[in-house]
Design a protein around this motif. Sequence first.
Motif, PDB file in Angstrom:
ATOM      1  N   GLU A  99      58.892 131.518 -62.389  1.00 33.44           N
ATOM      2  CA  GLU A  99      59.522 132.941 -62.299  1.00 33.44           C
ATOM      3  C   GLU A  99      59.887 133.302 -60.971  1.00 33.44           C
ATOM      4  O   GLU A  99      60.746 134.093 -60.618  1.00 33.44           O
ATOM      5  N   ARG A 100      59.339 132.514 -59.875  1.00 35.47           N
ATOM      6  CA  ARG A 100      59.562 132.865 -58.498  1.00 35.47           C
ATOM      7  C   ARG A 100      60.399 132.095 -57.776  1.00 35.47           C
ATOM      8  O   ARG A 100      60.398 132.107 -56.514  1.00 35.47           O
ATOM      9  N   GLN A 102      63.576 131.389 -57.611  1.00 38.42           N
ATOM     10  CA  GLN A 102      64.811 132.063 -56.778  1.00 38.42           C
ATOM     11  C   GLN A 102      64.367 132.926 -55.778  1.00 38.42           C
ATOM     12  O   GLN A 102      65.459 133.371 -54.877  1.00 38.42           O
ATOM     13  N   GLN A 103      63.141 133.177 -55.415  1.00 39.78           N
ATOM     14  CA  GLN A 103      63.034 134.129 -54.300  1.00 39.78           C
ATOM     15  C   GLN A 103      63.244 133.474 -52.976  1.00 39.78           C
ATOM     16  O   GLN A 103      63.091 132.160 -52.653  1.00 39.78           O
ATOM     17  N   ASP A 104      63.717 134.109 -52.023  1.00 43.01           N
ATOM     18  CA  ASP A 104      64.158 133.624 -50.871  1.00 43.01           C
ATOM     19  C   ASP A 104      63.080 133.671 -49.825  1.00 43.01           C
ATOM     20  O   ASP A 104      63.047 134.241 -48.735  1.00 43.01           O
ATOM     21  N   ARG A 105      62.031 133.091 -50.302  1.00 45.09           N
ATOM     22  CA  ARG A 105      60.879 132.593 -49.287  1.00 45.09           C
ATOM     23  C   ARG A 105      59.989 131.596 -49.875  1.00 45.09           C
ATOM     24  O   ARG A 105      60.136 131.223 -50.874  1.00 45.09           O
ATOM     25  N   HIS A 106      58.892 131.224 -49.094  1.00 41.10           N
ATOM     26  CA  HIS A 106      58.025 130.163 -49.460  1.00 41.10           C
ATOM     27  C   HIS A 106      57.270 130.356 -50.682  1.00 41.10           C
ATOM     28  O   HIS A 106      56.735 131.597 -50.669  1.00 41.10           O
ATOM     29  N   TYR A 107      57.003 129.322 -51.464  1.00 35.80           N
ATOM     30  CA  TYR A 107      56.113 129.329 -52.365  1.00 35.80           C
ATOM     31  C   TYR A 107      54.756 128.855 -51.816  1.00 35.80           C
ATOM     32  O   TYR A 107      54.628 127.771 -51.611  1.00 35.80           O
ATOM     33  N   ARG A 137      60.658 124.830 -49.615  1.00 37.75           N
ATOM     34  CA  ARG A 137      60.272 126.090 -49.844  1.00 37.75           C
ATOM     35  C   ARG A 137      58.827 125.930 -50.232  1.00 37.75           C
ATOM     36  O   ARG A 137      58.252 126.983 -50.528  1.00 37.75           O
ATOM     37  N   ASP A 215      50.757 132.930 -52.865  1.00 36.98           N
ATOM     38  CA  ASP A 215      51.115 133.102 -54.298  1.00 36.98           C
ATOM     39  C   ASP A 215      50.149 132.691 -55.195  1.00 36.98           C
ATOM     40  O   ASP A 215      49.854 133.461 -56.237  1.00 36.98           O
ATOM     41  N   GLN A 243      49.648 137.582 -52.734  1.00 38.66           N
ATOM     42  CA  GLN A 243      50.872 138.444 -52.954  1.00 38.66           C
ATOM     43  C   GLN A 243      50.528 139.226 -54.028  1.00 38.66           C
ATOM     44  O   GLN A 243      50.039 138.827 -54.895  1.00 38.66           O
TER      45      GLN A 243
END
Length: 280
Positions: A99-100, A102-107, A137, A215, A243
Amino acid sequence: MSTERDIKFTAADFRRLRQMLYQRVGISLNDSKSHMAYSRLAKRLRHLGMRQFSDYLDLLDDVGDEAEWQHFVNALTTNLTAFFREPHHFDLLRLHAMERAQQDRHYRVWSAAVSTGEEAYSIAMTLLALPQLNSQRLEIVASDIDTKVLSQAADGVYDSERIKPLDSKQLKRFFLRGVGRNAGKVRIRKEVREQLAFYQFNLVAPEWPDMGRFDVIFCRNVLIYFDKPTQAAILQRFANCLQPDGLLFLGHSENIQHLSNDFQSCGRTAYRLVHPAVRS
Ligand SMILES: C[S@@+](CC[C@H](N)C(=O)[O-])C[C@H]1O[C@@H](n2cnc3c(N)ncnc32)[C@H](O)[C@@H]1O
């Protein structure tokens, strides 16, 4: 205490040892653990040429020998673990990461009592198998109080017996098989080992370093060794470093009902951080 023992260990020694362990790492040993404490530490005392526990406890308490403190803690932790232990957690982790992706940050995932590493490598194998998630990422932090298991975790070498829960695709992609004198062993591939950052970390330390927000936190099968106030304090700290909508995974017999309003159940021993506005 048993008279067969070659090293003097009185009931008062056990009470003192228990108190020292509790203060340092939060572990509460009950009365039934006296024999375990003796058998795990007696070898160390023999190595040091000591004949009674009171001298050893003085060495820790009065001399404050930090290297010896680490031996003491390493001896008394329980490190049982396995690859893909409680497999339902990895299904939830996979969904959460997808779900995450595509986020523009590290998982970011933290394995907070990683023991010999199987838990963190199971996390890595789950996430690296996701085509949606860019490995650049992905950040996995692995920590434990016990320096001996942490060093085993960083080596990533295991007996072949331990990889039985894994399928052939995972074995091929993530492991190397030992040959010659390493026959019967496997090693996690370097590119997977390098995906993890290992730290010694005491969950009951008065201050936690700022590690940013995660996360997901795995803290499985360690809260059970702590008393309720210690568990509640750690949960509060976890809430502060997750988060929004972050996940917390606990061990199969750990129940945080009545200990925190920050989490709501989202699966078997899986919890989601509750939005601050919804907390009671
Ligand atoms: C039973 S193992 C759990 C391993 C893994 N999380 C799992 O569930 O398979 C418990 C781990 O907690 C670690 N531990 C105990 N007290 C700790 C503390 N105060 N801070 C950090 N780790 C601790 C121990 O060293 C041990 O490796």
